[in-house]
Write a protein that holds these residues in place. Structure first.
Motif, mmCIF file in Angstrom:
data_model
loop_
_atom_site.group_PDB
_atom_site.id
_atom_site.type_symbol
_atom_site.label_atom_id
_atom_site.label_comp_id
_atom_site.label_asym_id
_atom_site.label_seq_id
_atom_site.Cartn_x
_atom_site.Cartn_y
_atom_site.Cartn_z
ATOM 1 N N ILE A 114 0.834 -1.206 0.000
ATOM 2 C CA ILE A 114 0.000 0.000 0.000
ATOM 3 C C ILE A 114 0.868 1.255 0.000
ATOM 4 C CG2 ILE A 114 -1.525 1.368 1.484
ATOM 5 C CD1 ILE A 114 -3.018 -0.580 -0.201
ATOM 6 N N ARG A 115 1.876 1.271 0.847
ATOM 7 C CA ARG A 115 2.739 2.463 0.933
ATOM 8 C C ARG A 115 3.433 2.725 -0.401
ATOM 9 N NH1 ARG A 115 3.098 4.470 5.963
ATOM 10 N NH2 ARG A 115 2.361 3.089 7.608
ATOM 11 N N ARG A 116 3.890 1.650 -1.047
ATOM 12 C CA ARG A 116 4.561 1.817 -2.339
ATOM 13 C C ARG A 116 3.589 2.377 -3.365
ATOM 14 N NH1 ARG A 116 7.092 -2.944 -0.662
ATOM 15 N NH2 ARG A 116 5.557 -4.266 -1.724
ATOM 16 N N TYR A 117 2.366 1.833 -3.375
ATOM 17 C CA TYR A 117 1.367 2.272 -4.352
ATOM 18 C C TYR A 117 0.989 3.732 -4.125
ATOM 19 C CZ TYR A 117 -2.847 2.336 -7.215
ATOM 20 O OH TYR A 117 -3.794 2.643 -8.169
ATOM 21 N N VAL A 118 0.714 4.079 -2.864
ATOM 22 C CA VAL A 118 0.307 5.449 -2.538
ATOM 23 C C VAL A 118 1.402 6.439 -2.931
ATOM 24 C CG1 VAL A 118 -0.139 7.002 -0.596
ATOM 25 C CG2 VAL A 118 -1.340 4.834 -0.733
ATOM 26 N N ALA A 119 2.663 6.048 -2.689
ATOM 27 C CA ALA A 119 3.770 6.940 -3.040
ATOM 28 C C ALA A 119 3.903 7.052 -4.555
ATOM 29 C CB ALA A 119 5.066 6.417 -2.420
ATOM 30 N N ALA A 120 3.813 5.923 -5.237
ATOM 31 C CA ALA A 120 4.005 5.917 -6.696
ATOM 32 C C ALA A 120 2.880 6.665 -7.408
ATOM 33 C CB ALA A 120 4.095 4.477 -7.197
ATOM 34 N N GLU A 121 1.650 6.476 -6.945
ATOM 35 C CA GLU A 121 0.500 7.078 -7.620
ATOM 36 C C GLU A 121 0.114 8.424 -7.031
ATOM 37 O OE1 GLU A 121 -0.791 5.802 -10.342
ATOM 38 O OE2 GLU A 121 0.617 4.118 -10.200
ATOM 39 N N ARG A 122 0.796 8.796 -5.952
ATOM 40 C CA ARG A 122 0.506 10.082 -5.279
ATOM 41 C C ARG A 122 -0.986 10.190 -4.963
ATOM 42 N NH1 ARG A 122 4.014 14.183 -9.061
ATOM 43 N NH2 ARG A 122 5.834 12.841 -9.202
ATOM 44 N N VAL A 123 -1.474 9.210 -4.216
ATOM 45 C CA VAL A 123 -2.884 9.220 -3.827
ATOM 46 C C VAL A 123 -3.121 10.436 -2.938
ATOM 47 C CG1 VAL A 123 -4.649 7.970 -2.528
ATOM 48 C CG2 VAL A 123 -3.041 6.713 -3.984
ATOM 49 N N PRO A 124 -4.024 11.331 -3.331
ATOM 50 C CA PRO A 124 -4.136 12.612 -2.611
ATOM 51 C C PRO A 124 -5.029 12.579 -1.383
ATOM 52 C CG PRO A 124 -5.574 12.633 -4.524
ATOM 53 C CD PRO A 124 -4.882 11.293 -4.528
ATOM 54 N N TYR A 125 -5.884 11.578 -1.270
ATOM 55 C CA TYR A 125 -6.870 11.589 -0.184
ATOM 56 C C TYR A 125 -6.387 10.685 0.953
ATOM 57 C CZ TYR A 125 -8.146 7.742 -3.302
ATOM 58 O OH TYR A 125 -8.089 6.656 -4.138
ATOM 59 N N PRO A 126 -6.956 10.861 2.139
ATOM 60 C CA PRO A 126 -6.520 10.034 3.283
ATOM 61 C C PRO A 126 -6.749 8.546 3.007
ATOM 62 C CG PRO A 126 -7.908 11.855 4.009
ATOM 63 C CD PRO A 126 -7.989 11.838 2.520
ATOM 64 N N VAL A 127 -5.767 7.765 3.421
ATOM 65 C CA VAL A 127 -5.858 6.311 3.255
ATOM 66 C C VAL A 127 -5.854 5.673 4.640
ATOM 67 C CG1 VAL A 127 -4.657 4.255 2.432
ATOM 68 C CG2 VAL A 127 -4.745 6.304 0.994
ATOM 69 N N ALA A 128 -6.862 4.869 4.904
ATOM 70 C CA ALA A 128 -6.961 4.181 6.200
ATOM 71 C C ALA A 128 -6.730 2.693 6.000
ATOM 72 C CB ALA A 128 -8.337 4.428 6.810
ATOM 73 N N LEU A 129 -6.143 2.087 7.004
ATOM 74 C CA LEU A 129 -5.920 0.640 6.980
ATOM 75 C C LEU A 129 -7.065 -0.040 7.721
ATOM 76 C CD1 LEU A 129 -2.125 0.850 7.876
ATOM 77 C CD2 LEU A 129 -3.145 0.610 5.603
ATOM 78 N N ASP A 130 -7.288 -1.285 7.416
ATOM 79 C CA ASP A 130 -8.393 -2.031 8.039
ATOM 80 C C ASP A 130 -7.849 -3.331 8.623
ATOM 81 O OD1 ASP A 130 -11.509 -3.558 6.827
ATOM 82 O OD2 ASP A 130 -10.882 -2.926 8.835
ATOM 83 N N PRO A 131 -7.052 -3.226 9.678
ATOM 84 C CA PRO A 131 -6.469 -4.443 10.251
ATOM 85 C C PRO A 131 -7.556 -5.366 10.787
ATOM 86 C CG PRO A 131 -6.116 -2.548 11.698
ATOM 87 C CD PRO A 131 -6.706 -2.016 10.443
ATOM 88 N N GLY A 132 -7.475 -6.640 10.425
ATOM 89 C CA GLY A 132 -8.498 -7.584 10.848
ATOM 90 C C GLY A 132 -9.756 -7.530 10.018
ATOM 91 N N ALA A 133 -9.767 -6.678 8.987
ATOM 92 C CA ALA A 133 -10.897 -6.588 8.048
ATOM 93 C C ALA A 133 -12.215 -6.293 8.744
ATOM 94 C CB ALA A 133 -11.017 -7.875 7.210
ATOM 95 N N ARG A 134 -12.142 -5.632 9.877
ATOM 96 C CA ARG A 134 -13.361 -5.376 10.647
ATOM 97 C C ARG A 134 -14.301 -4.437 9.892
ATOM 98 N NH1 ARG A 134 -15.908 -8.287 14.382
ATOM 99 N NH2 ARG A 134 -17.814 -7.088 14.495
ATOM 100 N N ALA A 135 -13.757 -3.338 9.354
ATOM 101 C CA ALA A 135 -14.601 -2.376 8.629
ATOM 102 C C ALA A 135 -15.169 -3.012 7.362
ATOM 103 C CB ALA A 135 -13.806 -1.116 8.276
ATOM 104 N N SER A 136 -14.329 -3.814 6.685
ATOM 105 C CA SER A 136 -14.796 -4.492 5.465
ATOM 106 C C SER A 136 -15.992 -5.378 5.783
ATOM 107 C CB SER A 136 -13.674 -5.350 4.864
ATOM 108 O OG SER A 136 -12.555 -4.564 4.550
ATOM 109 N N LEU A 137 -15.926 -6.067 6.917
ATOM 110 C CA LEU A 137 -17.019 -6.948 7.309
ATOM 111 C C LEU A 137 -18.252 -6.141 7.701
ATOM 112 C CD1 LEU A 137 -17.710 -9.971 7.860
ATOM 113 C CD2 LEU A 137 -17.138 -9.517 10.238
#
Lengths: 180, 145
Positions: A114-137
């Motif tokens: 994720i960090r590599r992608y965000v840096a390479a693509e210069r993602v401008p908006y906030p990126v949150a992680l979902d450890p344990g996939a709780r939010a996804s569920l």
């Protein structure tokens, strides 16, 4: 009982006929069609409290009172890569609006990728992680990309499964603002 | 008599298979059972119990929490249906169109068994033909010398 075999044959024929009629009426319907839409539409969005890529946190309290666009994505998903420019463009149009918030929630990916992608693509908006996939569920996600629009009072007003264009995102935003 | 014995074997076998085992299932057994009935949200045909995706692991943890909180199996299933829709179930529901899915094979089995019994009884009633003396003489005359 006279002609018993005929009665049994008649009953068997009736069962087959009913089955055939039911099948015929179901042809063309997708038994998993409900997998292509969110069942949380019109309901209060699940509470969020997630770590962000920059070491902070983002939660429901930060998003309350704003129109929110949440995008579940990851770095290896091709449709996610395809919609990236639309998301960045859309974010650029509305980032200056204090009543607007947008968060990209990473689903099923590694921190490094994720960090590599965000840096390479210069993602401008906030990126949150979902450890344990709780939010996804909690959001009932079935894959990525999936985009959710949430009104200022916390109700999910629109969803989109699959890559979004700027026009799709503007429609979601308008729905969240109560405009059609 | 043979039919009675066969029917007895079938009934006893079904009873053994369907008889509830042991006492109340443990929490772990309930988690496994419910997880096995729910489709992994980001898989095609694996259950939550089978899948190793992050979402499946989250779902198993969620089901464990719900079981510990005292929710029934039906309540947990319904919670997942509310979130993901009916297609989250791996088995068709027993109501609505599901009645046909469960009922038609059973109806076909009963009708098929009934038809088989009738056919066998009819075959048994048919007269057994035995050759007469006149038949034997006819065959003897027709045989090449």
């Amino acid at each position: 009982m006279k002609y018993r075999a005929r009665w049994i044959a008649l009953a068997a024929g009736l069962v087959v006929t009913v089955f055939a009629v039911v099948l015929a009426t179901q042809v063309g319907t997708d038994p998993r069609a409900d997998a292509n839409k969110s069942h949380l539409l019109g309901q209060n969005a699940p509470a969020l409290d997630l770590p962000t890529l920059d070491g902070g946190r983002v939660g429901s309290s930060d998003l309350a009172g704003k129109v929110v666009i949440l995008n579940f994505w990851n770095s290896w998903c091709i449709p996610c890569q395809e919609e990236h420019s639309a998301l960045a463009d859309f974010y650029g149009r509305h980032a200056g609006d204090p009543g607007f918030a947008m968060v990209g929630i990473v689903r099923d990916d590694t921190d490094g990728a994720i960090r590599r992608y965000v840096a390479a693509e210069r993602v401008p908006y906030p990126v949150a992680l979902d450890p344990g996939a709780r939010a996804s569920l909690e959001f009932g996600t079935r894959g990525q990309p999936e985009t959710y629009a949430i009104s200022p009072d916390g109700v999910i007003t629109g969803t989109r499964f699959g890559p979004s264009s700027v026009a799709n995102l503007e429609q979601l935003l308008a729905a969240a603002r109560g405009q059609r | 008599m043979a039919w009675v014995a066969l029917a007895a074997v079938v009934v006893v076998t079904l009873a053994i298979v369907a008889w509830p085992r042991g006492g109340k299932p443990s929490a772990a057994q309930r988690v496994q059972s419910v997880s096995s009935e729910l489709r992994c949200p980001d898989c095609e045909s694996q259950s939550i119990a089978q899948s190793s995706t992050e979402t499946a692991r989250a779902a198993r943890a969620d089901i464990r929490t719900r079981v510990a909180a005292g929710q029934s199996d039906a309540e947990i299933r319904q919670a997942y249906i509310d979130k993901f829709g009916p297609s989250i179930l791996l088995k068709p529901e027993s109501g609505g169109l599901g009645i046909l899915v469960w009922g038609l094979p059973a109806a076909a089995l009963v009708l098929g068994a009934g038809g088989l019994v009738l056919a066998l009884r009819r075959w048994r009633r048919e007269p057994h033909l035995r050759p007469t003396e006149a038949d034997r003489e006819l065959v003897q005359r027709a045989r090449p010398r």
